[in-house]
Design a protein around this motif. Structure first.
Motif, PDB file in Angstrom:
ATOM      1  N   MET A  27       7.745   1.285  -9.507  1.00 31.03           N
ATOM      2  CA  MET A  27       7.280  -0.062  -9.172  1.00 31.03           C
ATOM      3  C   MET A  27       5.856  -0.323  -9.676  1.00 31.03           C
ATOM      4  SD  MET A  27       8.882  -0.528  -5.360  1.00 31.03           S
ATOM      5  CE  MET A  27       8.283  -2.189  -5.141  1.00 31.03           C
ATOM      6  N   LYS A  28       5.023   0.705  -9.652  1.00 30.63           N
ATOM      7  CA  LYS A  28       3.643   0.572 -10.130  1.00 30.63           C
ATOM      8  C   LYS A  28       3.552   0.714 -11.646  1.00 30.63           C
ATOM      9  CE  LYS A  28       1.066   0.736  -6.210  1.00 30.63           C
ATOM     10  NZ  LYS A  28       0.016  -0.197  -5.914  1.00 30.63           N
ATOM     11  N   GLY A  29       4.610   1.230 -12.277  1.00 34.84           N
ATOM     12  CA  GLY A  29       4.604   1.415 -13.724  1.00 34.84           C
ATOM     13  C   GLY A  29       3.721   2.561 -14.183  1.00 34.84           C
ATOM     14  N   VAL A  30       3.593   3.584 -13.335  1.00 33.62           N
ATOM     15  CA  VAL A  30       2.797   4.768 -13.681  1.00 33.62           C
ATOM     16  C   VAL A  30       3.706   5.988 -13.682  1.00 33.62           C
ATOM     17  CG1 VAL A  30       0.631   3.799 -12.843  1.00 33.62           C
ATOM     18  CG2 VAL A  30       2.068   5.079 -11.270  1.00 33.62           C
ATOM     19  N   THR A  31       3.202   7.094 -14.199  1.00 35.45           N
ATOM     20  CA  THR A  31       4.046   8.282 -14.332  1.00 35.45           C
ATOM     21  C   THR A  31       3.592   9.476 -13.501  1.00 35.45           C
ATOM     22  OG1 THR A  31       2.761   8.981 -16.254  1.00 35.45           O
ATOM     23  CG2 THR A  31       4.752   7.660 -16.672  1.00 35.45           C
ATOM     24  N   LEU A  43      -1.403   7.182  -7.652  1.00 37.03           N
ATOM     25  CA  LEU A  43      -1.086   6.448  -6.421  1.00 37.03           C
ATOM     26  C   LEU A  43      -2.224   6.612  -5.415  1.00 37.03           C
ATOM     27  CD1 LEU A  43       2.686   7.436  -5.996  1.00 37.03           C
ATOM     28  CD2 LEU A  43       1.743   5.362  -7.041  1.00 37.03           C
ATOM     29  N   SER A  44      -2.501   5.571  -4.667  1.00 34.56           N
ATOM     30  CA  SER A  44      -3.600   5.617  -3.696  1.00 34.56           C
ATOM     31  C   SER A  44      -3.248   6.505  -2.505  1.00 34.56           C
ATOM     32  CB  SER A  44      -3.921   4.208  -3.203  1.00 34.56           C
ATOM     33  OG  SER A  44      -2.874   3.728  -2.377  1.00 34.56           O
ATOM     34  N   THR A  45      -4.285   6.961  -1.837  1.00 31.86           N
ATOM     35  CA  THR A  45      -4.094   7.788  -0.642  1.00 31.86           C
ATOM     36  C   THR A  45      -3.349   7.009   0.440  1.00 31.86           C
ATOM     37  OG1 THR A  45      -6.120   8.993  -1.140  1.00 31.86           O
ATOM     38  CG2 THR A  45      -5.294   9.162   1.107  1.00 31.86           C
ATOM     39  N   VAL A  46      -3.669   5.736   0.588  1.00 32.31           N
ATOM     40  CA  VAL A  46      -2.998   4.908   1.596  1.00 32.31           C
ATOM     41  C   VAL A  46      -1.499   4.812   1.294  1.00 32.31           C
ATOM     42  CG1 VAL A  46      -2.838   2.574   2.559  1.00 32.31           C
ATOM     43  CG2 VAL A  46      -5.076   3.591   2.140  1.00 32.31           C
ATOM     44  N   LEU A  47      -1.161   4.643   0.021  1.00 35.90           N
ATOM     45  CA  LEU A  47       0.245   4.580  -0.356  1.00 35.90           C
ATOM     46  C   LEU A  47       0.930   5.919  -0.104  1.00 35.90           C
ATOM     47  CD1 LEU A  47       2.653   3.054  -1.478  1.00 35.90           C
ATOM     48  CD2 LEU A  47       1.865   3.642  -3.778  1.00 35.90           C
ATOM     49  N   LEU A  48       0.267   7.019  -0.450  1.00 31.98           N
ATOM     50  CA  LEU A  48       0.845   8.345  -0.204  1.00 31.98           C
ATOM     51  C   LEU A  48       1.053   8.584   1.295  1.00 31.98           C
ATOM     52  CD1 LEU A  48      -1.109  10.513  -2.797  1.00 31.98           C
ATOM     53  CD2 LEU A  48       1.283   9.805  -2.918  1.00 31.98           C
ATOM     54  N   LEU A  49       0.094   8.139   2.104  1.00 34.92           N
ATOM     55  CA  LEU A  49       0.249   8.259   3.563  1.00 34.92           C
ATOM     56  C   LEU A  49       1.454   7.449   4.039  1.00 34.92           C
ATOM     57  CD1 LEU A  49      -3.454   8.027   4.744  1.00 34.92           C
ATOM     58  CD2 LEU A  49      -1.899   9.922   5.224  1.00 34.92           C
ATOM     59  N   SER A  50       1.604   6.252   3.504  1.00 35.77           N
ATOM     60  CA  SER A  50       2.731   5.394   3.891  1.00 35.77           C
ATOM     61  C   SER A  50       4.059   6.005   3.483  1.00 35.77           C
ATOM     62  CB  SER A  50       2.591   4.014   3.245  1.00 35.77           C
ATOM     63  OG  SER A  50       1.409   3.402   3.660  1.00 35.77           O
ATOM     64  N   LEU A  51       4.107   6.571   2.278  1.00 34.47           N
ATOM     65  CA  LEU A  51       5.343   7.200   1.805  1.00 34.47           C
ATOM     66  C   LEU A  51       5.684   8.428   2.642  1.00 34.47           C
ATOM     67  CD1 LEU A  51       4.724   6.957  -2.050  1.00 34.47           C
ATOM     68  CD2 LEU A  51       6.121   5.440  -0.627  1.00 34.47           C
ATOM     69  N   GLY A  52       4.663   9.204   3.001  1.00 26.83           N
ATOM     70  CA  GLY A  52       4.877  10.373   3.861  1.00 26.83           C
ATOM     71  C   GLY A  52       5.360   9.971   5.246  1.00 26.83           C
ATOM     72  N   ALA A  53       4.771   8.914   5.794  1.00 29.15           N
ATOM     73  CA  ALA A  53       5.185   8.437   7.118  1.00 29.15           C
ATOM     74  C   ALA A  53       6.634   7.960   7.081  1.00 29.15           C
ATOM     75  CB  ALA A  53       4.266   7.315   7.590  1.00 29.15           C
ATOM     76  N   ALA A  54       6.980   7.212   6.047  1.00 33.33           N
ATOM     77  CA  ALA A  54       8.357   6.714   5.928  1.00 33.33           C
ATOM     78  C   ALA A  54       9.345   7.865   5.788  1.00 33.33           C
ATOM     79  CB  ALA A  54       8.473   5.768   4.730  1.00 33.33           C
ATOM     80  N   SER A  55       8.979   8.870   5.000  1.00 30.39           N
ATOM     81  CA  SER A  55       9.896  10.007   4.830  1.00 30.39           C
ATOM     82  C   SER A  55      10.054  10.786   6.129  1.00 30.39           C
ATOM     83  CB  SER A  55       9.436  10.920   3.689  1.00 30.39           C
ATOM     84  OG  SER A  55       8.243  11.589   4.012  1.00 30.39           O
ATOM     85  N   GLY A  56       8.970  10.969   6.876  1.00 28.85           N
ATOM     86  CA  GLY A  56       9.048  11.671   8.157  1.00 28.85           C
ATOM     87  C   GLY A  56       9.900  10.923   9.170  1.00 28.85           C
ATOM     88  N   MET A  57       9.761   9.606   9.204  1.00 34.73           N
ATOM     89  CA  MET A  57      10.524   8.803  10.156  1.00 34.73           C
ATOM     90  C   MET A  57      12.005   8.762   9.791  1.00 34.73           C
ATOM     91  SD  MET A  57       7.567   5.938  10.765  1.00 34.73           S
ATOM     92  CE  MET A  57       8.581   4.711  11.479  1.00 34.73           C
ATOM     93  N   CYS A  58      12.320   8.645   8.501  1.00 30.23           N
ATOM     94  CA  CYS A  58      13.728   8.652   8.081  1.00 30.23           C
ATOM     95  C   CYS A  58      14.382  10.000   8.385  1.00 30.23           C
ATOM     96  CB  CYS A  58      13.842   8.349   6.585  1.00 30.23           C
ATOM     97  SG  CYS A  58      13.472   6.641   6.160  1.00 30.23           S
ATOM     98  N   SER A  59      13.658  11.068   8.093  1.00 26.83           N
ATOM     99  CA  SER A  59      14.187  12.417   8.324  1.00 26.83           C
ATOM    100  C   SER A  59      14.429  12.668   9.798  1.00 26.83           C
ATOM    101  CB  SER A  59      13.213  13.468   7.793  1.00 26.83           C
ATOM    102  OG  SER A  59      12.984  13.275   6.425  1.00 26.83           O
ATOM    103  N   LYS A  60      13.476  12.278  10.623  1.00 28.61           N
ATOM    104  CA  LYS A  60      13.601  12.521  12.062  1.00 28.61           C
ATOM    105  C   LYS A  60      14.742  11.706  12.656  1.00 28.61           C
ATOM    106  CE  LYS A  60      11.987  14.858  15.464  1.00 28.61           C
ATOM    107  NZ  LYS A  60      12.069  16.311  15.472  1.00 28.61           N
ATOM    108  N   THR A  61      14.971  10.506  12.125  1.00 28.25           N
ATOM    109  CA  THR A  61      16.087   9.693  12.603  1.00 28.25           C
ATOM    110  C   THR A  61      17.412  10.404  12.378  1.00 28.25           C
ATOM    111  OG1 THR A  61      14.860   7.655  12.190  1.00 28.25           O
ATOM    112  CG2 THR A  61      17.254   7.463  12.337  1.00 28.25           C
ATOM    113  N   ILE A  62      17.533  11.098  11.261  1.00 29.03           N
ATOM    114  CA  ILE A  62      18.774  11.806  10.935  1.00 29.03           C
ATOM    115  C   ILE A  62      19.002  12.990  11.869  1.00 29.03           C
ATOM    116  CG2 ILE A  62      19.892  13.250   9.169  1.00 29.03           C
ATOM    117  CD1 ILE A  62      18.647  11.313   7.091  1.00 29.03           C
ATOM    118  N   VAL A  63      17.955  13.765  12.144  1.00 26.34           N
ATOM    119  CA  VAL A  63      18.132  14.992  12.932  1.00 26.34           C
ATOM    120  C   VAL A  63      17.813  14.823  14.419  1.00 26.34           C
ATOM    121  CG1 VAL A  63      17.691  16.471  10.936  1.00 26.34           C
ATOM    122  CG2 VAL A  63      15.818  15.914  12.481  1.00 26.34           C
ATOM    123  N   TYR A  64      17.422  13.630  14.826  1.00 27.52           N
ATOM    124  CA  TYR A  64      17.019  13.433  16.223  1.00 27.52           C
ATOM    125  C   TYR A  64      18.089  13.847  17.240  1.00 27.52           C
ATOM    126  CZ  TYR A  64      14.972  11.612  20.427  1.00 27.52           C
ATOM    127  OH  TYR A  64      14.453  11.513  21.694  1.00 27.52           O
TER     128      TYR A  64
END
Length: 135
Positions: free
Chosen positions: A27-31, A36-57
């Motif tokens: 989406m950013k057109g980078v490789t 990627l910004s730290t804020v974006l990396l934090l957001s991506l990490g949070a989303a991955s943690g929440m999706c993963s936990k939903t599956i195994v909860y």
């Protein structure tokens, strides 16, 4: 029961983080993740943690219910005392008495915690990797 929960959780964490990161790169057109910004990396990490936990909860809920049944005498004032013969019996009892939604009881605080910790882990890993590469 803990191993049954942790292995899929960690696998899903990495899968979702990679999926979300690759999508952000496109989406950013980078490789490179370095772009990627730290804020974006934090957001991506949070989303991955929440999706993963939903599956195994549900596994986490079953594990906790099995653990607390040993403390029934100390929990007499907390309502109905649940007793299970094992993990399968616990799962079937939850589905029978509380329906599918019962497998996700108390999930919101867990999602907040999981999102925050996974966000910190992945963003720190990415940033520390960048520092080490410069050495």
């Amino acid at each position: 029961m803990g191993v049954v929960q942790i292995a899929p959780l960690m696998g899903c964490n990495f899968m979702f983080y990679r999926l979300f990161t690759n999508t952000a790169l496109e989406m950013k057109g980078v490789t490179d993740r370095k772009q990627l910004s730290t804020v974006l990396l934090l957001s991506l990490g949070a989303a991955s943690g929440m999706c993963s936990k939903t599956i195994v909860y549900p596994f986490d809920l079953i594990k906790r219910r099995l653990q607390i049944q040993g403390f029934a005498q100390n929990r007499q004032t907390y309502g109905k005392q649940l007793v299970y013969a094992g993990a399968i019996n616990c799962l079937l009892s939850i589905l029978r008495e509380e329906k599918l939604i019962g497998l996700y009881k108390g999930m919101i605080p867990t999602l907040i915690k999981s999102g925050a910790t996974t966000a910190i882990h992945f963003s720190m890993y990415d940033k520390l990797s960048q520092i080490v590469e410069k050495l």
